[in-house]
Design a protein around this motif. Structure first.
Motif, PDB file in Angstrom:
ATOM      1  N   LEU A 107      19.044  -0.288  77.019  1.00 22.76           N
ATOM      2  CA  LEU A 107      18.606  -1.326  76.674  1.00 22.76           C
ATOM      3  C   LEU A 107      17.359  -0.374  75.483  1.00 22.76           C
ATOM      4  O   LEU A 107      16.916  -0.670  74.648  1.00 22.76           O
ATOM      5  CB  LEU A 107      17.667  -2.781  77.027  1.00 22.76           C
ATOM      6  CG  LEU A 107      17.182  -3.266  76.349  1.00 22.76           C
ATOM      7  CD1 LEU A 107      18.101  -3.598  75.433  1.00 22.76           C
ATOM      8  CD2 LEU A 107      16.352  -4.724  76.832  1.00 22.76           C
ATOM      9  N   LEU A 111      16.714   0.410  71.738  1.00 29.75           N
ATOM     10  CA  LEU A 111      15.656   0.510  71.087  1.00 29.75           C
ATOM     11  C   LEU A 111      14.967   0.951  70.916  1.00 29.75           C
ATOM     12  O   LEU A 111      14.901   0.944  69.206  1.00 29.75           O
ATOM     13  CB  LEU A 111      14.403  -0.605  72.450  1.00 29.75           C
ATOM     14  CG  LEU A 111      15.315  -2.168  72.425  1.00 29.75           C
ATOM     15  CD1 LEU A 111      13.893  -2.609  73.790  1.00 29.75           C
ATOM     16  CD2 LEU A 111      14.829  -3.217  71.771  1.00 29.75           C
ATOM     17  N   LEU A 165      20.189  -6.506  74.449  1.00 22.78           N
ATOM     18  CA  LEU A 165      19.569  -6.277  72.279  1.00 22.78           C
ATOM     19  C   LEU A 165      20.099  -7.176  71.811  1.00 22.78           C
ATOM     20  O   LEU A 165      18.886  -7.804  70.943  1.00 22.78           O
ATOM     21  CB  LEU A 165      20.136  -5.016  71.788  1.00 22.78           C
ATOM     22  CG  LEU A 165      19.396  -4.574  70.910  1.00 22.78           C
ATOM     23  CD1 LEU A 165      17.754  -4.217  70.822  1.00 22.78           C
ATOM     24  CD2 LEU A 165      19.917  -3.260  70.546  1.00 22.78           C
TER      25      LEU A 165
END
Length: 295
Positions: A107, A111, A165
């Motif tokens: 994650l 990002l 996400l």
């Protein structure tokens, strides 16, 4: 009274950890009789029935303007769950769950790559350290017949990272969590039903007689997973986000104990070092990601 909320959140997260560990344990037992696809189907349909009843009773609206995001989240979540159950079926329970819990590392990476967030050098170090932990877990503790399952377990962590996400994006847009879970359960139930009715190769679903004989395992998987989701959601609502996120790793420890008790799956010292590294890196990545979001 407000000071009690963080402790309540921590308590609910521990309940979620036990629930998810029980789910993994039942999946491992069920793998002796059912394929991973079947186990995913029964896990999904129980959740769908439970939350569907809640929707009907409370007369909640299922209308949403975020169909594309729901489809992406559901597809990523389903693939991740399928690979996760496959890994549990072929690896020590603690190993499979640790590989799936690399999701915070993925994650944080997503990002940076997709959301174009600036990569903190410390975060980069944490990510690299996390995957060093994965290496400790896998080599030389995984035999030649388990490498494919190990890769599937790691990919399940990536799929979970993608799913989180998208959930994060929908949460920022105001989409309620229950609606996300409902559509995920519905999507998974339909897709897995099609897979079961039109099996690939020799993957023929078990007869109804076998299903009835082991119905407790199948229902237990669904109930444990649903209870885990509900208590985890409540934990994040009542507790401090970082504390609750860190306690999620209790699932790995609980699963390791269950693996020893029920399957005599003793992890080596090197594997435990890898588990500790992954947990530490996941906690650090969650903290850094949260700090970055607050800036």
């Amino acid at each position: 009274m407000m000071n009690l909320f963080p402790r309540l959140g921590a308590g609910w997260m521990l309940v979620a950890g036990v629930s998810f560990s029980c789910m993994g344990l039942l999946v491992k037992f069920g793998a002796n009789y059912f394929s991973s696809a079947e186990l995913v189907f029964y896990r999904s349909i129980v959740g769908f029935i439970f939350i569907g009843m809640s929707v009907l009773v409370e007369k909640r609206s299922l209308l949403t303007p975020y169909w594309p995001l729901h489809i992406v989240r559901s597809a990523a979540g389903l693939i991740s769950l399928w690979l996760f159950f496959y890994a549990i079926s072929h690896l020590p329970l603690a190993t499979a769950i640790t590989l799936n819990y690399t999701s915070p590392l993925f994650l944080a990476l997503l990002l940076t790559v997709i959301a174009r967030e600036k990569l903190n050098p410390l975060l980069l170090f944490v990510l690299l350290l996390g995957f060093v932990g994965v290496v400790f877990i896998l080599k030389p503790h995984i035999n030649d017949n388990q490498w494919f399952a190990a890769l599937m377990g790691l990919l399940s962590g990536f799929g979970a990272g993608v799913s989180y996400l998208v959930v994060r994006t929908m949460g920022q847009k105001g989409e309620p969590e229950w609606r996300v879970v409902f559509y995920f359960s519905a999507f998974s139930s339909v897709v897995m039903a099609l897979v079961m009715f039109f099996p690939l190769g020799n993957a023929v679903p078990q007869s109804w007689q076998v299903v009835k004989q082991h119905l407790g395992i199948l229902v237990g998987v669904g109930v444990a997973a649903t209870l885990g989701q509900l208590t985890m959601t409540r934990a994040y609502r009542l507790g401090k986000t970082l504390l609750v996120a860190n306690l999620a790793y209790a699932t790995i420890v609980i699963s390791a104990v269950m693996g020893v008790i029920f399957f005599k799956e003793w992890l080596s010292t090197g594997a435990w070092v890898g588990v500790a590294i992954v947990i530490s890196s996941g906690i650090s990545a969650s903290w850094l990601t949260n700090k970055r979001a607050m800036e």
